[in-house]
Design an enzyme around this catalytic site. Structure first.
Site, PDB file in Angstrom:
ATOM      1  N   GLU A  15      47.616  50.528  58.324  1.00  0.00           N
ATOM      2  CA  GLU A  15      49.044  50.701  58.267  1.00  0.00           C
ATOM      3  C   GLU A  15      49.468  51.951  58.952  1.00  0.00           C
ATOM      4  OE1 GLU A  15      49.692  48.229  54.035  1.00  0.00           O
ATOM      5  OE2 GLU A  15      49.326  50.442  54.084  1.00  0.00           O
ATOM      6  N   ASP A  17      48.439  55.377  48.962  1.00  0.00           N
ATOM      7  CA  ASP A  17      47.552  55.093  48.336  1.00  0.00           C
ATOM      8  C   ASP A  17      46.068  55.568  48.908  1.00  0.00           C
ATOM      9  OD1 ASP A  17      47.673  54.444  45.274  1.00  0.00           O
ATOM     10  OD2 ASP A  17      46.715  52.497  45.724  1.00  0.00           O
ATOM     11  N   LYS A  67      47.593  47.864  44.107  1.00  0.00           N
ATOM     12  CA  LYS A  67      49.100  48.063  44.339  1.00  0.00           C
ATOM     13  C   LYS A  67      49.746  48.250  43.287  1.00  0.00           C
ATOM     14  CE  LYS A  67      53.132  46.204  46.579  1.00  0.00           C
ATOM     15  NZ  LYS A  67      53.620  45.147  47.737  1.00  0.00           N
ATOM     16  N   ASP A 116      57.478  46.905  50.898  1.00  0.00           N
ATOM     17  CA  ASP A 116      56.121  47.348  51.542  1.00  0.00           C
ATOM     18  C   ASP A 116      56.219  47.944  52.714  1.00  0.00           C
ATOM     19  OD1 ASP A 116      54.690  45.725  49.778  1.00  0.00           O
ATOM     20  OD2 ASP A 116      54.437  43.774  51.128  1.00  0.00           O
ATOM     21  N   ASP A 155      52.905  40.918  42.172  1.00  0.00           N
ATOM     22  CA  ASP A 155      54.124  40.658  42.231  1.00  0.00           C
ATOM     23  C   ASP A 155      54.366  39.399  41.354  1.00  0.00           C
ATOM     24  OD1 ASP A 155      52.616  39.334  43.927  1.00  0.00           O
ATOM     25  OD2 ASP A 155      53.622  40.122  45.915  1.00  0.00           O
TER      26      ASP A 155
END
Length: 734
Positions: free
Chosen positions: A110, A139, A273, A297, A464
């Site tokens: 990412e 993270d 997450k 995100d 989620d």
């Protein structure tokens, strides 16, 4: 408060979606499925072969899945939001504060420039800046991400005033500067053109600096920053909380920006997450404690500059008795390849499934683009008239929330206060960073209810969906809204491996939820407040991984029949053959009409149909095996981050062509193609030497057509047998 006329204006409107022809089509397909099942059961009296029994099992499963999907789509509802009414109904000081959570986990998969653009787009939304705080969870504890955000906060001081001054619509710099400025009928002012060029040059310098820094081992940090990051070890470091920007200029300034990297230790669970989000909710509770939360995100930038106003229309627009626990936006992607060759845009799926479930108890939580009430995340029920019910003593709160006086105080403030107004920001955020580090430690959650009854729940790769299920099981409803332009845009995975990895993670996590003894949808309906039809909606997602078994078996049946010279489908001369043909044609026409309704091409429809079959016997199958091994205690599921890249195709690339790597997920697809090629060859040799297969009514003719259809569906794998490089199936998979 505004005048009485403004107060009466609706913040949101529910518009029931009606399509009687679609419902008739669904019922017709259901009747054809039941007719096929009836034929299969009646044929068992004369033929109890393994092939027929497997066909019965698979067809019964497909009928069950169809019923679940029809239930989900049967009563759709669309919510229209009115941001202008919100601004008329509430004064600026009466609007609630919002804490924004942005999560990233790996600076290699990412890239920081993606996170930076998402953060800048969120800081620049239309909402009072002194009511916004953006928390970035890194993270991976990456100094590259931290360095990028430091410089992004400096650029924000130029970018955000520019957006406000010229009412910029798209506020992610990379997207805004990807095209020339819009020229109205009156032309462009010289001031605008000058500012536009200056800001673009500054952004290009920022982008280049971040990308160059990404190639180095360690960015040029100084002072305390250097001390904290120079010896950082991935997965083994202390908690880091840094205030990158603090708003001291009121509603017209720049929102707070806070960097958070929680403590990680090799032998302590960190819960992926979900664990990162729970750290953010605790850290934010000590620093800003907003009653509402938006989680996004790192690759989903705010595409609609009024997105928070749209979300607040839903969270503030319901009566408390039936209030909305959370509001979900669809995940829409930018820069997708033409005709969606990898079937990961999901626009049609979200259109019909999400809007359908919105007419029941509301959509499941999608993990990004979700607006939450903090008190709901804390476990508050909609049936508690007294918002402090169940939180009687400080000792009870400590056993639930953890041993932090400051956290207990902030929790009491949220539980007792009304949702609108009355919430304060701490004047000096930097004074709270040390205590914030304590609640971000890896041991803080021990002997508490975090991840079990409060916060984002643990136990599933799709935290989620599990958290949304827990919220709806308490009796809350949720809403789905899709403003124009779309609220958020993200980058979809490209190529075969990335797409299948994402689907595998979803399938694994959703099946884990089904077997969760405390929070499965079945438990939610039998012992809690989850509606029965909502339970069926969750089941339609939870069984994605289970779908792989009947899909694979049914795909193999035609080949088995060709090799053995038998048949499992009605012959052309039988009346039941017409039912089978109608079912095949009816289903494909039904799904094609859904794509046409959404403005899609037949090619995109075909690509998605093809990828559904490929995904089912590859990603879903390995998701199923992962959960089986977990339940047997043989292994734990592993969270895999999907690579996120802004689209840059090499000159020699073939956009849209399926790519492969050495992943075992490709074994089943390769095996299926080889089996069908062999079966067709065996059948042709057999037919050449005898009379069988010469007539349309002979056994195996229909199976030959079906086998050909399987090969057409899995054509990327057929091409992969002869492809080279990433376009070829590696020998290790064979």
């Amino acid at each position: 408060m505004a005048d009485e006329a403004s107060v009466s204006l609706p913040l949101q409107e529910r518009i029931p979606a009606k399509n009687k022809l679609k419902k008739l089509s669904e019922l017709l397909i259901l009747s054809l499925l039941l007719s096929l099942l009836s034929y299969r059961l009646s044929s068992l009296s004369s033929n109890r072969s393994l092939v027929c029994l497997l066909a019965l099992f698979c067809e019964a499963w497909f009928t069950f899945v169809w019923l679940l999907n029809v239930n989900a789509k049967w009563s759709p509802a669309i919510y229209k939001t009115n941001p202008d009414h919100l601004l008329n109904k509430f004064n600026i000081e009466e609007l609630p504060a919002i804490d924004i959570f942005v999560t990233t986990a790996d600076s290699e998969l990412e890239p920081p420039i993606i996170t930076v653009n998402t953060v800048l787009s969120l800081l620049a939304v239309d909402y009072p800046a002194n009511l916004l705080a953006c928390y970035v969870s890194d993270d991976g504890g990456s100094p590259k991400t931290y360095f990028s955000l430091i410089h992004a906060s400096k650029f924000a001081n130029r970018w955000i005033p520019f957006c406000r001054k010229y009412n910029v619509k798209v506020r992610a710099p990379f997207m805004y500067f990807s095209q020339e400025p819009y020229q109205s009928l009156n032309g462009l002012s010289s001031d605008f053109l000058r500012d536009w060029k200056e800001i673009k040059n500054e952004y290009e310098e920022l982008r280049q600096m971040i990308e160059d820094m990404g190639k180095s081992h360690l960015p040029p940090l100084q002072g305390d920053d250097f001390v904290e990051f120079s010896n950082i070890e991935r997965g083994n470091h202390q908690s880091i909380v840094k205030v990158l920007w603090e708003n001291k200029d009121g509603k017209d300034g720049i929102p707070h920006l806070i960097y958070v990297s929680r403590e990680k230790r090799p032998k302590r669970p960190h819960h992926f997450k979900a664990g990162a989000l729970n750290v953010l909710i605790r850290v934010s509770a000590l620093m800003t404690n907003a009653p509402f939360i938006l989680n996004v995100d790192c690759d989903m930038f705010a595409n609609n500059h009024q997105v928070i106003l749209h979300g607040m229309c839903l969270l503030l627009g319901f009566d408390e008795e039936r209030s909305c626990g959370y509001a979900q936006t669809p995940q829409i992607f930018y820069g997708g390849l033409k005709n969606d060759p990898f079937g990961n845009q999901l626009e049609v799926f979200q259109k019909f499934m999400a809007e359908g479930i919105a007419g029941i108890q509301g959509p499941n939580n999608g993990g990004s683009g979700s607006f939450h009430r903090r008190k709901v995340i804390y476990g508050s029920s909609p049936f508690d008239q007294n918002t402090n019910a169940g939180w009687a003593s400080s000792k009870e709160l400590r056993s639930i929330f953890g041993n932090s006086n400051e956290l207990i105080d902030s929790t009491n403030e949220i539980i007792k206060q009304e949702a609108k107004g009355g919430f304060r920001f701490i004047n000096e955020l930097s004074s709270t960073t040390e205590i914030a580090k304590q609640v971000a430690s890896s041991t803080f959650e021990q002997n508490t209810s975090w991840g079990k009854e409060i916060g984002w729940l643990y136990g599933s790769m799709t935290e989620d969906a599990l958290t949304g299920l827990r919220i709806q099981s308490m009796g809350w409803k949720s809403t789905f809204f899709n403003p124009n332009p779309p609220a958020f845009l993200g980058c979809a995975p490209t190529g075969g491996p990335a797409s299948l990895t994402q689907y595998k993670r979803w399938a694994t996590g959703l099946l884990e939820i089904l077997f969760d003894k405390d929070h499965s949808p079945i438990v939610g309906t039998l012992t809690k407040q989850l509606q029965f039809r909502q339970c069926l909606c969750y089941l339609s997602f939870n069984i994605w991984a289970l779908q792989s078994v009947p899909e694979l078996l049914y795909s193999l049946l035609p080949a088995c029949c060709l090799i053995t010279g038998t048949s499992f489908l009605p012959k052309v001369s039988e009346g039941q053959f017409l039912v089978t043909a109608m079912l095949f044609a009816g289903y494909n026409l039904y799904t094609l009409e859904e794509y046409k309704h959404c403005g899609k091409t037949w090619r995109e429809w075909w690509n998605n149909q093809r990828m559904q079959r490929i995904t089912a016997i590859t990603a879903f199958l390995f998701g199923f095996l992962s959960v089986v091994f977990k339940l047997l205690g043989l292994s734990e599921t592993v969270f895999e981050v999907t690579r996120k890249d802004q689209v840059h195709m090499p000159a020699h690339a073939e956009p849209g062509r399926f790519t492969f790597d050495g992943s075992p997920m490709f074994i089943t697809g390769t095996m299926l193609v080889l089996v069908h090629i062999t079966a067709i060859g065996v059948a042709l040799v057999s037919w050449a030497g005898g009379a069988v297969g010469q007539e349309m009514n002979d056994p195996g003719v229909v199976e030959m057509v079906c086998s050909g259809w399987v090969l057409i569906t899995f054509w990327p794998f057929v091409r992969g047998l002869f492809g080279k490089g990433s376009y070829g199936i590696p020998w290790s998979v064979w």
